[in-house]
Design a protein around this motif. Structure first.
Motif, PDB file in Angstrom:
ATOM      1  N   GLU A 117       0.211 -33.122   7.344  1.00 12.68           N
ATOM      2  CA  GLU A 117      -0.357 -33.682   6.045  1.00 12.68           C
ATOM      3  C   GLU A 117      -0.970 -35.165   6.574  1.00 12.68           C
ATOM      4  O   GLU A 117      -1.874 -35.431   5.988  1.00 12.68           O
ATOM      5  CB  GLU A 117       0.992 -33.843   5.175  1.00 12.68           C
ATOM      6  N   VAL A 118      -0.300 -35.904   7.430  1.00 12.63           N
ATOM      7  CA  VAL A 118      -0.827 -37.276   7.665  1.00 12.63           C
ATOM      8  C   VAL A 118      -2.032 -37.015   8.405  1.00 12.63           C
ATOM      9  O   VAL A 118      -2.942 -37.702   8.004  1.00 12.63           O
ATOM     10  CB  VAL A 118       0.214 -37.991   8.805  1.00 12.63           C
ATOM     11  N   LYS A 119      -2.388 -36.119   9.272  1.00 11.42           N
ATOM     12  CA  LYS A 119      -3.667 -35.916   9.925  1.00 11.42           C
ATOM     13  C   LYS A 119      -4.754 -35.377   8.689  1.00 11.42           C
ATOM     14  O   LYS A 119      -5.752 -35.687   8.847  1.00 11.42           O
ATOM     15  CB  LYS A 119      -3.657 -34.696  10.933  1.00 11.42           C
ATOM     16  N   SER A 120      -4.276 -34.595   7.858  1.00  5.10           N
ATOM     17  CA  SER A 120      -5.361 -34.195   6.860  1.00  5.10           C
ATOM     18  C   SER A 120      -5.638 -35.235   5.837  1.00  5.10           C
ATOM     19  O   SER A 120      -6.683 -35.525   5.595  1.00  5.10           O
ATOM     20  CB  SER A 120      -4.625 -33.106   6.053  1.00  5.10           C
ATOM     21  N   ILE A 121      -4.701 -36.315   5.816  1.00  6.32           N
ATOM     22  CA  ILE A 121      -4.771 -37.353   4.949  1.00  6.32           C
ATOM     23  C   ILE A 121      -5.742 -38.234   5.544  1.00  6.32           C
ATOM     24  O   ILE A 121      -6.612 -38.864   5.055  1.00  6.32           O
ATOM     25  CB  ILE A 121      -3.721 -38.224   4.659  1.00  6.32           C
ATOM     26  N   HIS A 154      -2.486 -33.046  -4.165  1.00  2.00           N
ATOM     27  CA  HIS A 154      -2.916 -32.039  -3.378  1.00  2.00           C
ATOM     28  C   HIS A 154      -3.263 -32.567  -2.501  1.00  2.00           C
ATOM     29  O   HIS A 154      -4.219 -33.203  -1.964  1.00  2.00           O
ATOM     30  CB  HIS A 154      -4.050 -31.062  -4.061  1.00  2.00           C
ATOM     31  N   ILE A 155      -2.711 -31.960  -1.010  1.00  2.00           N
ATOM     32  CA  ILE A 155      -3.205 -32.509   0.421  1.00  2.00           C
ATOM     33  C   ILE A 155      -3.519 -31.277   0.988  1.00  2.00           C
ATOM     34  O   ILE A 155      -2.799 -30.320   1.266  1.00  2.00           O
ATOM     35  CB  ILE A 155      -2.053 -33.142   1.198  1.00  2.00           C
ATOM     36  N   SER A 156      -4.882 -31.049   1.417  1.00  2.00           N
ATOM     37  CA  SER A 156      -5.299 -29.778   1.972  1.00  2.00           C
ATOM     38  C   SER A 156      -4.859 -29.567   3.214  1.00  2.00           C
ATOM     39  O   SER A 156      -4.614 -30.367   3.876  1.00  2.00           O
ATOM     40  CB  SER A 156      -7.050 -30.029   2.045  1.00  2.00           C
ATOM     41  N   PRO A 157      -4.649 -28.218   3.517  1.00  2.00           N
ATOM     42  CA  PRO A 157      -3.966 -27.944   5.027  1.00  2.00           C
ATOM     43  C   PRO A 157      -4.961 -28.560   5.881  1.00  2.00           C
ATOM     44  O   PRO A 157      -5.975 -28.243   6.112  1.00  2.00           O
ATOM     45  CB  PRO A 157      -4.048 -26.430   5.097  1.00  2.00           C
ATOM     46  N   TYR A 158      -4.355 -28.900   6.903  1.00  2.00           N
ATOM     47  CA  TYR A 158      -5.024 -29.354   8.297  1.00  2.00           C
ATOM     48  C   TYR A 158      -5.550 -28.211   8.950  1.00  2.00           C
ATOM     49  O   TYR A 158      -4.913 -27.078   9.231  1.00  2.00           O
ATOM     50  CB  TYR A 158      -4.172 -29.999   9.147  1.00  2.00           C
ATOM     51  N   GLU A 159      -7.038 -28.267   9.225  1.00  2.00           N
ATOM     52  CA  GLU A 159      -7.548 -27.116   9.784  1.00  2.00           C
ATOM     53  C   GLU A 159      -7.127 -26.487  11.127  1.00  2.00           C
ATOM     54  O   GLU A 159      -7.054 -25.117  11.326  1.00  2.00           O
ATOM     55  CB  GLU A 159      -9.114 -27.370   9.895  1.00  2.00           C
ATOM     56  N   LYS A 160      -6.651 -27.518  11.989  1.00  2.00           N
ATOM     57  CA  LYS A 160      -6.014 -27.273  13.216  1.00  2.00           C
ATOM     58  C   LYS A 160      -4.434 -26.982  13.314  1.00  2.00           C
ATOM     59  O   LYS A 160      -4.078 -27.002  14.345  1.00  2.00           O
ATOM     60  CB  LYS A 160      -6.490 -28.085  14.368  1.00  2.00           C
ATOM     61  N   GLY A 161      -3.850 -27.073  12.068  1.00  2.00           N
ATOM     62  CA  GLY A 161      -2.574 -26.801  12.020  1.00  2.00           C
ATOM     63  C   GLY A 161      -1.751 -25.784  11.964  1.00  2.00           C
ATOM     64  O   GLY A 161      -0.573 -25.737  12.538  1.00  2.00           O
TER      65      GLY A 161
END
Length: 155
Positions: free
Chosen positions: A37-41, A66-73
């Motif tokens: 979530e931090v990476k997405s933020i 809404h915090i979008s899912p991290y693409e590489k997560g």
């Protein structure tokens, strides 16, 4: 707020909140997040539009952020709109709880920002606007824009 020498980098703001509510007071809170979530933020994929805060069991939570899912997560991504816990002193939470019990008061996240390396949320203690209040605010904003335009043309 930000410590001396630390930059306050704003990630997202809730502009709808200023249209829908009168902001009576502002508070700062930390937020409990997962790594992805931090990476997405950091990428700026956050939406505060319909978010609000609730107080349950002496803790404060933010709902609807809404915090979008991290693409590489891959498997480590969490639900984008899950309820997230905010970090505040118990005394502040109880003070806010007393205000929320009053008629028409609510807690709305106004902005999300980095204070140093930590993610912080600016909370607003808000009172709802009526339709005529929104019209007055729009008319006032329009009038000030016209005044600024006239002053610019004059000079």
């Amino acid at each position: 707020m930000a410590q001396k020498g630390e930059a306050k980098k704003i990630i997202a703001t809730n502009r709808k909140a200023f249209h829908e509510y009168f902001v009576e007071d502002k508070y700062e809170a930390g937020i409990s997040l997962c790594g992805t979530e931090v990476k997405s933020i950091r990428l700026g994929s956050v939406n505060l539009k319909d978010s609000y805060c609730s107080i349950e069991g002496g803790e404060i939570f933010v709902n609807g952020m809404h915090i979008s899912p991290y693409e590489k997560g891959n498997i480590f991504n969490r639900d984008p709109v899950r309820v997230r816990r905010l970090l505040m002193h118990k005394k502040e939470i109880m003070k806010l709880f007393g205000y929320v019990k009053q008629d028409g008061m609510t807690i709305i996240p106004l902005s999300l920002y980095f204070s140093g390396s930590r993610v912080k949320v600016e909370l607003g203690l808000c009172r709802g606007k009526k339709l005529y209040d929104k019209r007055d605010a729009a008319a006032e904003k329009s009038a000030s824009r016209e005044i600024d335009r006239a002053m610019k043309e004059r000079y």
